[in-house]
Motif scaffolding. Structure first.
Motif, mmCIF file in Angstrom:
data_model
loop_
_atom_site.group_PDB
_atom_site.id
_atom_site.type_symbol
_atom_site.label_atom_id
_atom_site.label_comp_id
_atom_site.label_asym_id
_atom_site.label_seq_id
_atom_site.Cartn_x
_atom_site.Cartn_y
_atom_site.Cartn_z
ATOM 1 N N ILE A 22 0.366 -6.315 -12.509
ATOM 2 C CA ILE A 22 0.290 -6.872 -11.089
ATOM 3 C C ILE A 22 2.099 -7.253 -11.398
ATOM 4 O O ILE A 22 2.093 -8.528 -11.234
ATOM 5 N N PRO A 23 2.404 -6.118 -10.255
ATOM 6 C CA PRO A 23 3.867 -6.551 -10.169
ATOM 7 C C PRO A 23 3.975 -7.847 -9.305
ATOM 8 O O PRO A 23 3.525 -8.669 -8.431
ATOM 9 N N ARG A 24 4.987 -9.079 -10.208
ATOM 10 C CA ARG A 24 5.395 -9.847 -9.888
ATOM 11 C C ARG A 24 4.074 -11.296 -9.449
ATOM 12 O O ARG A 24 5.063 -11.792 -8.790
ATOM 13 N N LEU A 25 3.302 -10.950 -10.389
ATOM 14 C CA LEU A 25 2.253 -11.779 -10.386
ATOM 15 C C LEU A 25 2.485 -12.919 -12.038
ATOM 16 O O LEU A 25 2.982 -11.986 -12.335
ATOM 17 N N GLU A 26 2.353 -13.775 -11.974
ATOM 18 C CA GLU A 26 2.551 -15.256 -12.583
ATOM 19 C C GLU A 26 1.629 -15.475 -12.772
ATOM 20 O O GLU A 26 0.622 -15.696 -11.915
ATOM 21 N N ALA A 27 1.055 -15.829 -14.466
ATOM 22 C CA ALA A 27 -0.148 -15.894 -14.692
ATOM 23 C C ALA A 27 -0.250 -17.540 -13.988
ATOM 24 O O ALA A 27 -1.614 -18.027 -13.490
ATOM 25 N N SER A 28 0.281 -19.127 -13.417
ATOM 26 C CA SER A 28 0.093 -19.927 -12.612
ATOM 27 C C SER A 28 -0.399 -19.365 -11.990
ATOM 28 O O SER A 28 -1.209 -20.641 -11.606
ATOM 29 N N THR A 29 -0.270 -18.224 -10.679
ATOM 30 C CA THR A 29 -1.019 -18.559 -9.535
ATOM 31 C C THR A 29 -2.180 -18.045 -9.414
ATOM 32 O O THR A 29 -2.473 -19.340 -8.583
ATOM 33 N N ILE A 30 -2.503 -17.391 -11.209
ATOM 34 C CA ILE A 30 -4.287 -17.831 -10.865
ATOM 35 C C ILE A 30 -4.820 -18.621 -11.502
ATOM 36 O O ILE A 30 -5.860 -18.824 -10.807
ATOM 37 N N LEU A 31 -4.398 -19.038 -12.675
ATOM 38 C CA LEU A 31 -4.930 -20.222 -13.184
ATOM 39 C C LEU A 31 -5.099 -21.386 -12.204
ATOM 40 O O LEU A 31 -6.098 -22.122 -12.180
ATOM 41 N N ASP A 32 -3.795 -21.832 -11.691
ATOM 42 C CA ASP A 32 -3.830 -23.018 -10.385
ATOM 43 C C ASP A 32 -5.024 -22.608 -9.337
ATOM 44 O O ASP A 32 -5.239 -23.568 -8.926
ATOM 45 N N LEU A 33 -5.308 -21.620 -9.078
ATOM 46 C CA LEU A 33 -6.722 -21.394 -8.015
ATOM 47 C C LEU A 33 -7.419 -21.098 -8.563
ATOM 48 O O LEU A 33 -8.508 -20.923 -7.696
ATOM 49 N N GLU A 34 -8.379 -20.814 -10.011
ATOM 50 C CA GLU A 34 -9.365 -20.613 -10.914
ATOM 51 C C GLU A 34 -10.340 -21.450 -10.195
ATOM 52 O O GLU A 34 -11.685 -20.870 -9.853
ATOM 53 N N PHE A 35 -9.935 -22.426 -10.523
ATOM 54 C CA PHE A 35 -10.749 -23.604 -10.045
ATOM 55 C C PHE A 35 -11.017 -24.013 -8.638
ATOM 56 O O PHE A 35 -12.850 -23.813 -8.652
ATOM 57 N N ARG A 36 -10.121 -23.496 -7.486
ATOM 58 C CA ARG A 36 -10.439 -23.598 -6.300
ATOM 59 C C ARG A 36 -11.238 -22.963 -5.626
ATOM 60 O O ARG A 36 -12.646 -23.114 -4.525
ATOM 61 N N VAL A 37 -11.167 -21.480 -6.368
ATOM 62 C CA VAL A 37 -11.946 -20.335 -6.034
ATOM 63 C C VAL A 37 -13.676 -21.191 -6.371
ATOM 64 O O VAL A 37 -14.238 -20.653 -5.663
ATOM 65 N N SER A 38 -13.374 -20.638 -7.336
ATOM 66 C CA SER A 38 -14.490 -21.362 -8.775
ATOM 67 C C SER A 38 -15.286 -22.062 -7.865
ATOM 68 O O SER A 38 -16.826 -22.187 -7.462
ATOM 69 N N GLN A 39 -14.770 -23.752 -7.371
ATOM 70 C CA GLN A 39 -15.502 -23.940 -6.425
ATOM 71 C C GLN A 39 -16.224 -23.721 -5.056
ATOM 72 O O GLN A 39 -17.141 -24.257 -4.728
ATOM 73 N N SER A 40 -15.521 -23.139 -4.752
ATOM 74 C CA SER A 40 -15.621 -22.581 -2.947
ATOM 75 C C SER A 40 -17.309 -21.523 -4.277
ATOM 76 O O SER A 40 -17.770 -21.641 -2.488
ATOM 77 N N LEU A 41 -16.696 -21.446 -4.538
ATOM 78 C CA LEU A 41 -18.319 -20.119 -4.960
ATOM 79 C C LEU A 41 -19.521 -21.151 -5.655
ATOM 80 O O LEU A 41 -20.744 -20.671 -5.615
ATOM 81 N N MET A 72 -15.291 -12.673 -3.496
ATOM 82 C CA MET A 72 -14.076 -12.629 -1.381
ATOM 83 C C MET A 72 -15.001 -13.875 -1.188
ATOM 84 O O MET A 72 -14.641 -13.954 0.331
ATOM 85 N N LYS A 73 -16.308 -12.166 -0.147
ATOM 86 C CA LYS A 73 -16.148 -12.376 0.129
ATOM 87 C C LYS A 73 -17.617 -14.127 0.596
ATOM 88 O O LYS A 73 -16.896 -14.293 1.607
ATOM 89 N N ARG A 74 -17.920 -14.185 -0.486
ATOM 90 C CA ARG A 74 -18.704 -15.848 -0.317
ATOM 91 C C ARG A 74 -17.130 -17.285 -0.447
ATOM 92 O O ARG A 74 -17.791 -17.734 0.082
ATOM 93 N N PHE A 75 -16.083 -16.536 -0.874
ATOM 94 C CA PHE A 75 -14.329 -17.998 -0.758
ATOM 95 C C PHE A 75 -14.498 -18.278 0.519
ATOM 96 O O PHE A 75 -13.685 -18.961 1.529
ATOM 97 N N TYR A 76 -14.606 -16.466 1.582
ATOM 98 C CA TYR A 76 -14.178 -16.457 3.020
ATOM 99 C C TYR A 76 -14.980 -16.779 3.654
ATOM 100 O O TYR A 76 -14.839 -17.326 5.232
ATOM 101 N N LEU A 77 -16.443 -17.380 3.493
ATOM 102 C CA LEU A 77 -17.437 -17.813 4.511
ATOM 103 C C LEU A 77 -16.975 -19.142 4.070
ATOM 104 O O LEU A 77 -17.701 -19.516 5.605
ATOM 105 N N TYR A 78 -16.292 -20.002 3.423
ATOM 106 C CA TYR A 78 -16.603 -21.043 4.177
ATOM 107 C C TYR A 78 -14.643 -21.630 3.948
ATOM 108 O O TYR A 78 -14.453 -22.724 3.585
ATOM 109 N N ASN A 79 -14.040 -20.380 3.880
ATOM 110 C CA ASN A 79 -12.356 -20.166 3.834
ATOM 111 C C ASN A 79 -11.870 -19.840 4.486
ATOM 112 O O ASN A 79 -12.427 -18.329 5.342
ATOM 113 N N THR A 80 -10.394 -19.923 5.732
ATOM 114 C CA THR A 80 -10.417 -18.847 6.319
ATOM 115 C C THR A 80 -8.915 -18.450 6.461
ATOM 116 O O THR A 80 -8.223 -19.463 4.732
#
Length: 269
Positions: free
Chosen positions: A173-192, A131-139
């Motif tokens: 995690i209450p009210r968490l859908e799998a698509s929320t994580i899967l849609d962001l997984e590549f974007r986070v990996s890219q920022s890392l 998370m530190k690495r991700f928010y070094l290049y995103n706000t």
């Protein structure tokens, strides 16, 4: 020179040198060292530039919404189809200090969640580093941090050999859908930069303890100093130390603090 030696020399400029002190250590050959080591000044520069760009993007979006409102008024388009716009907050945005406070709040939530779910300690610390690495290049104005936090945890579970299937992961995690994580997984990996390896300071700390056991000190004192040093390393994850210090430096500093409290003359080692 043999073919093997020639090939090795091409990729390793230190190959064949007799002095082992000139060889880079394993950490210096890692992506952690190559891509995620910064001076405090460089960190501030990166974050300041990123924050200014986010403000520019925010203001540009507000201007587009203003134009859209004017167009709506002139063409009498149904207001239900228009984006919401509030004149009173049009020029407001998070300051760097506010972003940092909000970030620290959610970073602490990683610790609480990992403890509640009884996940391995390294999952927690790897997720914090991600998370530190991700928010070094995103706000925080670009991405919803609660979703980024959970995505970092999911990736950390994979990397630290504590894999949890996504269907089971979201049940925690209450009210968490799998698509929320899967849609962001590549974007986070890219920022890392797809650098998933994190070199933690706990192994160097353990190595220091083993080395000190060869000296004329009571083993129990050294073991106690080792245990007392761990909380110092835990606390370091709440700072930028993962960017500015070597893992071995953090381990040495932590052991020195705990050993001094135990009355051990650590500086004489």
């Amino acid at each position: 020179m043999s073919t093997v030696d020639a090939t090795e020399a091409e990729f390793n400029p230190h190959y064949g040198e007799s002095d082992p002190k000139t060889l880079p250590c394993l950490y210096e050959q890692s992506s952690h060292f190559r891509n995620w080591r910064f001076s405090p000044q460089k960190l501030h520069e990166i974050r300041s530039d990123l924050h200014l760009k986010a403000i520019e993007k925010f203001n540009s979006t507000m201007e587009l919404e203003k134009l859209a409102r004017k167009k709506k008024n002139s063409s009498r388009v149904d207001s239900a189809t228009m984006p919401l716009f509030n004149e009173e907050i049009a020029d407001e945005y998070l300051t760097m200090e506010e972003e940092n406070l909000l970030y620290q709040f959610y970073e602490n939530n990683i610790t609480l969640l990992a403890k509640k779910l009884d996940w391995p300690v390294m999952v927690k610390f790897t997720a914090i580093v991600y998370m530190k690495r991700f928010y070094l290049y995103n706000t925080l104005m670009d991405f919803q941090i609660s979703n980024i936090l959970l995505t970092c945890l999911y990736l950390a579970c994979k990397v630290e050999n504590a894999f949890i299937p996504i269907d089971k992961f979201v049940t925690h995690i209450p009210r968490l859908e799998a698509s929320t994580i899967l849609d962001l997984e590549f974007r986070v990996s890219q920022s890392l930069k797809f650098d998933f390896a994190v070199i933690h300071p706990y192994r160097p700390l353990y190595g220091i303890m083993l080395d000190l056991q060869r000296l004329p000190f009571h083993v129990s004192l050294i073991t106690e100093a080792y245990q007392d040093a761990i909380p110092y390393l835990d606390f370091s994850y709440r700072t930028d130390a993962t960017f500015t210090c070597l893992p071995s430096q953090l381990a040495l500093a932590a052991f020195r603090l705990s050993a001094t409290k135990k009355g051990l003359d650590f500086d004489s080692f």
